[in-house]
Design a protein around this motif. Sequence first.
Motif, PDB file in Angstrom:
ATOM      1  N   PRO A  26      48.304  -9.174 -67.709  1.00  0.00           N
ATOM      2  CA  PRO A  26      47.964  -9.822 -68.982  1.00  0.00           C
ATOM      3  C   PRO A  26      46.677  -9.247 -69.558  1.00  0.00           C
ATOM      4  N   GLN A  27      46.683  -9.091 -70.887  1.00  0.00           N
ATOM      5  CA  GLN A  27      45.509  -8.517 -71.549  1.00  0.00           C
ATOM      6  C   GLN A  27      44.281  -9.387 -71.328  1.00  0.00           C
ATOM      7  N   VAL A  28      44.437 -10.684 -71.433  1.00  0.00           N
ATOM      8  CA  VAL A  28      43.355 -11.630 -71.164  1.00  0.00           C
ATOM      9  C   VAL A  28      43.512 -12.116 -69.734  1.00  0.00           C
ATOM     10  N   PRO A  29      42.507 -11.959 -68.866  1.00  0.00           N
ATOM     11  CA  PRO A  29      42.666 -12.316 -67.451  1.00  0.00           C
ATOM     12  C   PRO A  29      42.901 -13.802 -67.248  1.00  0.00           C
ATOM     13  N   ARG A  30      43.684 -14.095 -66.237  1.00  0.00           N
ATOM     14  CA  ARG A  30      43.954 -15.489 -65.902  1.00  0.00           C
ATOM     15  C   ARG A  30      42.679 -16.152 -65.384  1.00  0.00           C
ATOM     16  N   ILE A  31      42.514 -17.420 -65.716  1.00  0.00           N
ATOM     17  CA  ILE A  31      41.324 -18.159 -65.286  1.00  0.00           C
ATOM     18  C   ILE A  31      41.438 -18.463 -63.794  1.00  0.00           C
ATOM     19  N   ALA A  32      40.368 -18.161 -63.069  1.00  0.00           N
ATOM     20  CA  ALA A  32      40.359 -18.399 -61.628  1.00  0.00           C
ATOM     21  C   ALA A  32      40.233 -19.887 -61.335  1.00  0.00           C
ATOM     22  N   GLY A  33      40.960 -20.347 -60.332  1.00  0.00           N
ATOM     23  CA  GLY A  33      40.889 -21.747 -59.939  1.00  0.00           C
ATOM     24  C   GLY A  33      39.699 -22.023 -59.041  1.00  0.00           C
ATOM     25  N   ASP A  34      39.443 -23.296 -58.805  1.00  0.00           N
ATOM     26  CA  ASP A  34      38.320 -23.688 -57.961  1.00  0.00           C
ATOM     27  C   ASP A  34      38.485 -23.176 -56.529  1.00  0.00           C
ATOM     28  N   TRP A  35      39.738 -23.142 -56.049  1.00  0.00           N
ATOM     29  CA  TRP A  35      39.975 -22.656 -54.692  1.00  0.00           C
ATOM     30  C   TRP A  35      39.622 -21.177 -54.581  1.00  0.00           C
ATOM     31  N   THR A  36      39.983 -20.398 -55.568  1.00  0.00           N
ATOM     32  CA  THR A  36      39.642 -18.970 -55.564  1.00  0.00           C
ATOM     33  C   THR A  36      38.141 -18.765 -55.549  1.00  0.00           C
ATOM     34  N   LYS A 105      36.297 -17.824 -66.127  1.00  0.00           N
ATOM     35  CA  LYS A 105      36.145 -19.245 -66.446  1.00  0.00           C
ATOM     36  C   LYS A 105      35.270 -19.451 -67.678  1.00  0.00           C
ATOM     37  N   GLU A 106      34.358 -18.509 -67.925  1.00  0.00           N
ATOM     38  CA  GLU A 106      33.405 -18.687 -69.012  1.00  0.00           C
ATOM     39  C   GLU A 106      33.879 -18.065 -70.327  1.00  0.00           C
ATOM     40  N   GLY A 107      34.756 -17.079 -70.260  1.00  0.00           N
ATOM     41  CA  GLY A 107      35.119 -16.312 -71.454  1.00  0.00           C
ATOM     42  C   GLY A 107      35.977 -17.103 -72.425  1.00  0.00           C
ATOM     43  N   ARG A 108      35.765 -16.866 -73.708  1.00  0.00           N
ATOM     44  CA  ARG A 108      36.578 -17.441 -74.770  1.00  0.00           C
ATOM     45  C   ARG A 108      36.930 -16.329 -75.745  1.00  0.00           C
ATOM     46  N   ARG A 109      38.223 -16.144 -75.994  1.00  0.00           N
ATOM     47  CA  ARG A 109      38.656 -15.049 -76.856  1.00  0.00           C
ATOM     48  C   ARG A 109      38.423 -15.410 -78.321  1.00  0.00           C
ATOM     49  N   THR A 110      37.872 -14.456 -79.076  1.00  0.00           N
ATOM     50  CA  THR A 110      37.624 -14.669 -80.501  1.00  0.00           C
ATOM     51  C   THR A 110      38.943 -14.654 -81.259  1.00  0.00           C
ATOM     52  N   PRO A 111      39.261 -15.691 -82.035  1.00  0.00           N
ATOM     53  CA  PRO A 111      40.513 -15.695 -82.821  1.00  0.00           C
ATOM     54  C   PRO A 111      40.538 -14.539 -83.824  1.00  0.00           C
ATOM     55  N   ARG A 112      41.741 -14.055 -84.106  1.00  0.00           N
ATOM     56  CA  ARG A 112      41.869 -12.919 -85.011  1.00  0.00           C
ATOM     57  C   ARG A 112      41.379 -13.265 -86.413  1.00  0.00           C
ATOM     58  N   TYR A 427      28.604  -9.450 -65.109  1.00  0.00           N
ATOM     59  CA  TYR A 427      28.081 -10.795 -64.838  1.00  0.00           C
ATOM     60  C   TYR A 427      26.710 -10.718 -64.176  1.00  0.00           C
ATOM     61  N   HIS A 428      26.509  -9.716 -63.333  1.00  0.00           N
ATOM     62  CA  HIS A 428      25.245  -9.562 -62.619  1.00  0.00           C
ATOM     63  C   HIS A 428      24.275  -8.617 -63.328  1.00  0.00           C
ATOM     64  N   GLY A 429      24.602  -8.191 -64.555  1.00  0.00           N
ATOM     65  CA  GLY A 429      23.706  -7.319 -65.304  1.00  0.00           C
ATOM     66  C   GLY A 429      23.630  -5.909 -64.769  1.00  0.00           C
ATOM     67  N   ASN A 487      30.811  -4.938 -70.412  1.00  0.00           N
ATOM     68  CA  ASN A 487      32.249  -4.768 -70.224  1.00  0.00           C
ATOM     69  C   ASN A 487      32.984  -5.915 -70.897  1.00  0.00           C
ATOM     70  N   TYR A 488      33.809  -5.590 -71.878  1.00  0.00           N
ATOM     71  CA  TYR A 488      34.597  -6.600 -72.571  1.00  0.00           C
ATOM     72  C   TYR A 488      35.696  -7.074 -71.627  1.00  0.00           C
ATOM     73  N   ASN A 489      35.789  -8.388 -71.431  1.00  0.00           N
ATOM     74  CA  ASN A 489      36.645  -8.920 -70.373  1.00  0.00           C
ATOM     75  C   ASN A 489      38.100  -9.056 -70.800  1.00  0.00           C
ATOM     76  N   GLU A 490      38.670  -7.943 -71.215  1.00  0.00           N
ATOM     77  CA  GLU A 490      40.106  -7.849 -71.488  1.00  0.00           C
ATOM     78  C   GLU A 490      40.572  -6.463 -71.079  1.00  0.00           C
ATOM     79  N   ARG A 491      41.865  -6.347 -70.777  1.00  0.00           N
ATOM     80  CA  ARG A 491      42.439  -5.041 -70.441  1.00  0.00           C
ATOM     81  C   ARG A 491      42.931  -4.402 -71.733  1.00  0.00           C
ATOM     82  N   LEU A 492      42.079  -3.560 -72.312  1.00  0.00           N
ATOM     83  CA  LEU A 492      42.367  -2.943 -73.594  1.00  0.00           C
ATOM     84  C   LEU A 492      42.515  -1.425 -73.495  1.00  0.00           C
ATOM     85  N   ALA A 493      42.392  -0.864 -72.294  1.00  0.00           N
ATOM     86  CA  ALA A 493      42.447   0.593 -72.138  1.00  0.00           C
ATOM     87  C   ALA A 493      43.191   0.942 -70.861  1.00  0.00           C
TER      88      ALA A 493
END
Length: 792
Positions: A26-36, A105-112, A427-429, A487-493
């Motif tokens: 998926p282009q936008v990564p799946r949100i990780a669960g608490d167990w992960t 968990k933190e990312g929010r995709r900008t609407p088109r 995330y860690h700069g 790094n933009y958190n989507e698979r675009l390349a």
Amino acid sequence: MSLFRRDQDAGPRRQWGADKNIDPMPQVPRIAGDWTMAVGRFAVVFTVAAWAALMITVINGQVIEGVAGHASLTETVGFLTAVSLLAASATAYLFGRLGFYYRTKEGRRTPRAMLDEFFAERRPSVTALIPSYQEEPGVILMTLLSTALQEYPDLRVVLLVDDPPNPRYAGPRKLLDAAHALPGEVERLLSEPRRRFDRALEGFEISIDPSLPTTADQVHGLAGEYEHAGSWIQSLSDQYHVSDHNEGFFATHVLGKLATDLEVIGRALRTAADSEPEKIDAARMAQLYRRLAWTFRAEVSSFQRKRFASLSAEPNKAMNLNSYIGLMGGAYREVLTPAGLNLVAAGDHAPDLIVPESDYILTIDADSVIMPEYCLRLVHLLEQEQHQKVAVAQSPYSAFPGAATRLERIAGATTDLQHIIHQGMTYHGATFWVGANAILRKSALADIEEVEYKGPFKIYRYISDRTVIEDTESTIDLAAGGWTLYNYNERLAFSATPPDFGSLAIQRNRWANGGLLILPKMWRAVRERRKRGERTSIGELLLRLNYMASIFWASLFVLCLMIIPFNGHLVSPLTYAVAVPYFVAMAIDLKYCGYKYFDAARIYGFNLLLLPVNLAGSLSSMVQALTGAKGKFMRTPKVRNRTVPAFTYVVLPYLLVAWSVYTFKVAYEHDLWSNAVFAAINGLLGAYAIIAFIGVRDSIVDIWVNVTSWLYKPQGPKKMAARAPAATEPTEEGVANWELVLYLGHTDRRRHSRDVPEAAGDPDRAPLTLPVSAPEIDPAGIGTADLAPETT
């Protein structure tokens, strides 16, 4: 057969164990669960605790108390050093992946709609640069089309052809001719929709009255344009001649996705027109018309720096990019001199070349493709106030799915794992520029600009070419200047992966060469940041250090653990406990990326094959540090046939497997079970990797080719007749090139002009044809809207 049209079986034959999955993640990564997240945090803690327990146990047992048959102090220190650095690499991996899952968990995709609204007011200029060196035309075409079809306003696309300007053989001449012809062919391919949608936009802007509500007919008209665009792109995808999984991915998931998006918008507009057309106001209608026009409006051209004696001829990608970037914002004319063709400022003269200035530069390798929204989303990110100090924004590339060979599949798996780690590094700069694709802020490049002179001509250097990993060193240069990367958190390349061991060895050898040279510069950058009051966290330092040097220390110490018979009291179950979380986490990540859990074991065997490759690259760095010479840039071959690897790269894996078998035998006889287990794992997975990824038959062929190449050199093809030397010493017949002697004022045996007369009537040159033609779309089949009338 034309340059582009190839047989369906032109690519590598599909092997048993090849990648069956042809769909990308998926282009936008799946949100990780608490167990992960909990497992990720536990893995870090467990690794550090196991390492600490091992250190305490070994130091107490071997140094403080001493036991019967204890190891020497030197052996103990060497063992603990090896395990500690390997544990540091494992911890860095766990740290990086944990950062990735936090970002999901933190990312929010900008609407088109927000993107369209932003670019309605601001349109930063972007120039896309595609460095290319003797690439197959089909490879370049995918990159050109994926870049030209970006949904971005007034994009300029420049193919930077770095082939020798006057090749003496027919094969390279065909590649050069095709590279120069491709930009024009792509523009012609896209000319019909470009004219149509430019007319549609112009007609709308003339006819619309913003004070009146939007009518159903107007919305239906816009829907018809989107349906036509979707049908046109879909037809282009259906007609595309596919010869391998890379081209299949491009046709299905790049062209196909763009077509689907456009068609869905068309259907949504139809629904809106039939129900509530007034909700789509004139401003939104204009944005949607502009989106169509921008998608097909790219200006595509080519540039070849090696034609000009006034530009750098350094044989690497960095100087290919630097040469063009240094010309931006200027107008130039070509001046022919006896020493060659020069590119000089036009001044009051009519220019032969105008290179517009640009706010941002997209760099993309000629074997990569990007998704249609790549430029739009990354430039929008860079324009935000909180990212004004971001110099480079990128989407770390993923591997093309559907690999035809086992080696390409596992190499692709490591690429997809690196995508996760690179995202976590942000995330860690600790982001590093990954050179396959990125958006560069031009003002940031200007901050790290270096200038040297080649005679009277300025040579600009923005991207460092001191090492063959120019992107890594430039990252440190930017960090020292106060810039950051993101790094933009989507698979675009997506980028191609070497399909055989020979080409993979060349690629990985280059990746291993240079990191050690950059380490001193990193420490200087840390000091510069400290002076500015900027803090460098332990996590960032660990990730950066691991990224640049772990290829060396991990390869060296794994090799040491394999070949040195360490005392049995040193190798204990705690040694394996340090490594277990790393491999378990890798297996989980592989499953997340669509692979199998057991591929973690295959990757271990794959990395055993690369031990001599990585160490050879690191050794090249050390030689370069001692001599001060620049490293030789070795481009990864992108050919259909196998590339023969170096003799040592083929033979050493066999020797390591044989040594592991011998070590297992000795350890088993002496009841050293920890040593025996390690040797058995290395022997079994190393043997599997040789059979699966190189092949016994191909190994024999590669060894034979290497040995015979030492004994004799085959007669090569006859060269084309070369022109006379640019300048020669006086002879009885006079001076061959009197113009150059008068121009230089002396004789120069070394100088040869870059301009060689073309061979007349070359029978090997074939006309260029694309693997797809411009589709003809019947408007009646996509809706009631006719073509927009042409305005005057």
